[in-house]
Design a protein around this motif. Structure first.
Motif, PDB file in Angstrom:
ATOM      1  N   ALA A  48       0.829  -1.205   0.000  1.00  0.00           N
ATOM      2  CA  ALA A  48       0.000   0.000   0.000  1.00  0.00           C
ATOM      3  C   ALA A  48       0.864   1.255   0.000  1.00  0.00           C
ATOM      4  CB  ALA A  48      -0.931  -0.005   1.207  1.00  0.00           C
ATOM      5  N   ARG A  49       1.947   1.241   0.734  1.00  0.00           N
ATOM      6  CA  ARG A  49       2.855   2.398   0.749  1.00  0.00           C
ATOM      7  C   ARG A  49       3.458   2.620  -0.637  1.00  0.00           C
ATOM      8  NH1 ARG A  49       3.491   4.243   5.835  1.00  0.00           N
ATOM      9  NH2 ARG A  49       3.043   2.783   7.546  1.00  0.00           N
ATOM     10  N   SER A  50       3.806   1.551  -1.301  1.00  0.00           N
ATOM     11  CA  SER A  50       4.346   1.660  -2.654  1.00  0.00           C
ATOM     12  C   SER A  50       3.292   2.211  -3.613  1.00  0.00           C
ATOM     13  CB  SER A  50       4.828   0.290  -3.128  1.00  0.00           C
ATOM     14  OG  SER A  50       5.300   0.346  -4.455  1.00  0.00           O
ATOM     15  N   LEU A  51       2.055   1.745  -3.473  1.00  0.00           N
ATOM     16  CA  LEU A  51       0.972   2.259  -4.304  1.00  0.00           C
ATOM     17  C   LEU A  51       0.760   3.750  -4.059  1.00  0.00           C
ATOM     18  CD1 LEU A  51      -1.384   1.704  -6.268  1.00  0.00           C
ATOM     19  CD2 LEU A  51      -2.787   1.141  -4.260  1.00  0.00           C
ATOM     20  N   PHE A  52       0.830   4.165  -2.806  1.00  0.00           N
ATOM     21  CA  PHE A  52       0.660   5.573  -2.464  1.00  0.00           C
ATOM     22  C   PHE A  52       1.708   6.436  -3.175  1.00  0.00           C
ATOM     23  CE2 PHE A  52       2.046   9.149   0.180  1.00  0.00           C
ATOM     24  CZ  PHE A  52       0.872   9.885   0.274  1.00  0.00           C
ATOM     25  N   LEU A  53       2.955   5.986  -3.193  1.00  0.00           N
ATOM     26  CA  LEU A  53       4.017   6.757  -3.833  1.00  0.00           C
ATOM     27  C   LEU A  53       3.760   6.910  -5.330  1.00  0.00           C
ATOM     28  CD1 LEU A  53       7.173   5.301  -2.037  1.00  0.00           C
ATOM     29  CD2 LEU A  53       6.055   7.507  -1.630  1.00  0.00           C
ATOM     30  N   ARG A  54       3.243   5.863  -5.966  1.00  0.00           N
ATOM     31  CA  ARG A  54       2.923   5.957  -7.391  1.00  0.00           C
ATOM     32  C   ARG A  54       1.726   6.881  -7.606  1.00  0.00           C
ATOM     33  NH1 ARG A  54       3.370   0.457  -6.945  1.00  0.00           N
ATOM     34  NH2 ARG A  54       1.230   0.049  -7.654  1.00  0.00           N
ATOM     35  N   LYS A 108       0.619   9.409  -5.759  1.00  0.00           N
ATOM     36  CA  LYS A 108       0.824  10.836  -5.491  1.00  0.00           C
ATOM     37  C   LYS A 108       1.611  11.523  -6.603  1.00  0.00           C
ATOM     38  CE  LYS A 108       5.045  11.194  -2.661  1.00  0.00           C
ATOM     39  NZ  LYS A 108       5.554  11.702  -1.368  1.00  0.00           N
ATOM     40  N   SER A 109       2.219  10.749  -7.508  1.00  0.00           N
ATOM     41  CA  SER A 109       2.921  11.341  -8.642  1.00  0.00           C
ATOM     42  C   SER A 109       1.959  12.035  -9.604  1.00  0.00           C
ATOM     43  CB  SER A 109       3.713  10.264  -9.392  1.00  0.00           C
ATOM     44  OG  SER A 109       2.841   9.343 -10.040  1.00  0.00           O
ATOM     45  N   ARG A 110       0.654  11.810  -9.439  1.00  0.00           N
ATOM     46  CA  ARG A 110      -0.355  12.442 -10.280  1.00  0.00           C
ATOM     47  C   ARG A 110      -0.539  13.921  -9.956  1.00  0.00           C
ATOM     48  NH1 ARG A 110      -5.149  10.991  -8.942  1.00  0.00           N
ATOM     49  NH2 ARG A 110      -6.103  11.303 -10.985  1.00  0.00           N
ATOM     50  N   PHE A 111      -0.060  14.353  -8.799  1.00  0.00           N
ATOM     51  CA  PHE A 111      -0.358  15.702  -8.325  1.00  0.00           C
ATOM     52  C   PHE A 111       0.828  16.638  -8.526  1.00  0.00           C
ATOM     53  CE2 PHE A 111      -2.759  12.622  -5.810  1.00  0.00           C
ATOM     54  CZ  PHE A 111      -4.042  13.048  -6.059  1.00  0.00           C
ATOM     55  N   GLU A 150       0.465  19.977  -7.089  1.00  0.00           N
ATOM     56  CA  GLU A 150       0.423  20.869  -5.928  1.00  0.00           C
ATOM     57  C   GLU A 150      -0.280  20.167  -4.782  1.00  0.00           C
ATOM     58  OE1 GLU A 150      -3.008  23.897  -5.864  1.00  0.00           O
ATOM     59  OE2 GLU A 150      -2.310  23.953  -7.939  1.00  0.00           O
ATOM     60  N   GLY A 151       0.045  20.587  -3.558  1.00  0.00           N
ATOM     61  CA  GLY A 151      -0.531  19.937  -2.388  1.00  0.00           C
ATOM     62  C   GLY A 151      -0.177  18.466  -2.311  1.00  0.00           C
ATOM     63  N   VAL A 152       1.028  18.117  -2.723  1.00  0.00           N
ATOM     64  CA  VAL A 152       1.436  16.707  -2.767  1.00  0.00           C
ATOM     65  C   VAL A 152       1.686  16.206  -1.345  1.00  0.00           C
ATOM     66  CG1 VAL A 152       3.092  15.048  -3.686  1.00  0.00           C
ATOM     67  CG2 VAL A 152       2.501  17.090  -5.014  1.00  0.00           C
ATOM     68  N   PRO A 153       0.975  15.178  -0.897  1.00  0.00           N
ATOM     69  CA  PRO A 153       1.184  14.669   0.468  1.00  0.00           C
ATOM     70  C   PRO A 153       2.519  13.962   0.600  1.00  0.00           C
ATOM     71  CG  PRO A 153      -0.310  13.235  -0.730  1.00  0.00           C
ATOM     72  CD  PRO A 153      -0.062  14.419  -1.619  1.00  0.00           C
ATOM     73  N   GLU A 154       3.091  14.017   1.795  1.00  0.00           N
ATOM     74  CA  GLU A 154       4.379  13.376   2.021  1.00  0.00           C
ATOM     75  C   GLU A 154       4.237  11.894   2.315  1.00  0.00           C
ATOM     76  OE1 GLU A 154       6.684  15.317   4.978  1.00  0.00           O
ATOM     77  OE2 GLU A 154       6.639  17.276   3.999  1.00  0.00           O
ATOM     78  N   SER A 155       3.209  11.518   3.070  1.00  0.00           N
ATOM     79  CA  SER A 155       3.103  10.151   3.558  1.00  0.00           C
ATOM     80  C   SER A 155       1.638   9.735   3.610  1.00  0.00           C
ATOM     81  CB  SER A 155       3.719  10.045   4.958  1.00  0.00           C
ATOM     82  OG  SER A 155       3.381   8.828   5.581  1.00  0.00           O
ATOM     83  N   ILE A 156       1.403   8.458   3.441  1.00  0.00           N
ATOM     84  CA  ILE A 156       0.046   7.947   3.603  1.00  0.00           C
ATOM     85  C   ILE A 156      -0.450   8.158   5.030  1.00  0.00           C
ATOM     86  CG2 ILE A 156       0.709   5.578   4.229  1.00  0.00           C
ATOM     87  CD1 ILE A 156      -1.612   4.652   2.431  1.00  0.00           C
ATOM     88  N   ASN A 157       0.484   8.269   5.972  1.00  0.00           N
ATOM     89  CA  ASN A 157       0.103   8.504   7.364  1.00  0.00           C
ATOM     90  C   ASN A 157      -0.364   9.934   7.613  1.00  0.00           C
ATOM     91  OD1 ASN A 157       2.731   6.289   8.055  1.00  0.00           O
ATOM     92  ND2 ASN A 157       0.583   5.812   8.449  1.00  0.00           N
ATOM     93  N   ASP A 158      -0.276  10.796   6.583  1.00  0.00           N
ATOM     94  CA  ASP A 158      -0.939  12.096   6.679  1.00  0.00           C
ATOM     95  C   ASP A 158      -2.456  11.922   6.723  1.00  0.00           C
ATOM     96  OD1 ASP A 158       1.530  13.279   6.503  1.00  0.00           O
ATOM     97  OD2 ASP A 158       1.322  13.889   4.407  1.00  0.00           O
TER      98      ASP A 158
END
Length: 210
Positions: free
Chosen positions: A80-86, A88-91, A93-101
Motif C-alpha cells: 500500500a505504501r508503494s501504491l501511495f508513492l505511485r 501521489k505522482s499524479r499531483f 500541488e498539495g502533494v502529500p508526504e506520507s500515507i500517514n498524513d
C-alpha cells in the motif's frame, strides 16, 4: 487515541458539523487555496435513502467487477505504501508526504473505527481507500489507485464500494469530504445524486439550493 476514544455520538456530532478525520486528528476549514486562488470549501454528504447511481457509476461498477475486493480493518502494508508513492505522482500541488498524513498504520492507532477497501488484480494491489464507520454514517477519508490504470476509474470504484457498504449496513449518510466552489480536481464528489452541502451555519441543504 484508539478506536474507543471517540464514541459514536461524538463522531456523529463532529461529522454533522463538517469536521473531518485525518491521521489521529479531527479538523475543519471553510477557506482553501487551489491553483493560486482562494476558494470557499464545500463539505459534502449523500443522503443514502434518496441515492440512485447514475449510468456512468453503474458502468464503473460493472467494468471493475472482475477485480477482487476485500474490506478489512485498517492495516497499511508495504504494498500500500508503494501504491501511495505511485499515486501521489499524479499531483503537481498539495502533494502529500506520507500515507500517514491521512490514516495511521493500524486500526488501533485511529480515533475512529477505520476500515479499508482493497482492490486486487490477480493478487496485485491496484487500489485502496480508507473510511470511518459511525452509528448512522460512513465517512470517506482517502483513496488511491495505480496511475497506470487511470482509465479504469478505480478511484470512483472504491468510493462506490464504500457507498454500497454504507447502504447495506443501514447507514443514513455517506460523508464525501470537502470540495471547492467552482471547478476543481474534486468535482467528481459533486456528481452523486442526493448530495447535501454544509452551509457553515449548522445546516445541511440540498446541493442544488446552495
Amino acid at each position: 487515541r484508539n478506536s474507543s476514544a471517540a464514541s459514536d455520538v461524538y463522531k456523529r456530532q463532529l461529522w454533522e458539523r463538517a469536521w473531518r478525520h485525518f491521521g489521529t486528528h479531527f479538523f475543519r476549514y471553510n477557506i482553501g487555496f487551489y491553483e493560486g486562488e482562494v476558494r470557499r470549501v464545500t463539505p459534502l454528504r449523500i443522503r443514502l435513502a434518496d441515492l440512485s447511481f447514475s449510468k456512468s457509476q453503474r458502468r464503473n461498477l460493472k467494468r471493475n467487477a472482475r477485480f477482487r475486493v476485500d474490506v478489512s480493518p485498517l492495516f497499511i502494508t508495504d504494498e500500500a505504501r508503494s501504491l501511495f508513492l505511485r499515486h501521489k505522482s499524479r499531483f503537481s500541488e498539495g502533494v502529500p508526504e506520507s500515507i500517514n498524513d491521512f490514516v495511521p498504520s493500524t486500526a488501533d492507532a485511529s480515533p475512529c473505527t477505520t476500515m479499508q477497501v482493497s482492490v486486487f488484480d490477480d493478487g496485485r494491489l491496484i487500489a485502496e481507500s480508507y473510511f470511518d464507520i459511525g452509528e448512522r454514517a460512513i465517512s470517506g477519508i482517502y483513496g488511491m489507485f495505480d496511475p497506470d490504470l487511470t482509465q479504469s476509474g478505480l478511484g470512483i470504484f472504491t468510493l462506490l464500494k464504500e457507498i454500497e457498504l454504507a447502504r447495506e449496513s443501514g447507514k443514513e449518510f455517506y460523508y464525501l469530504g470537502y470540495a471547492y466552489e467552482g471547478n476543481s480536481f474534486y468535482d467528481y464528489k459533486k456528481r452523486f445524486a442526493a448530495t447535501e452541502v454544509y452551509d457553515w451555519q449548522s445546516k445541511w441543504i440540498a446541493a442544488g439550493e446552495f
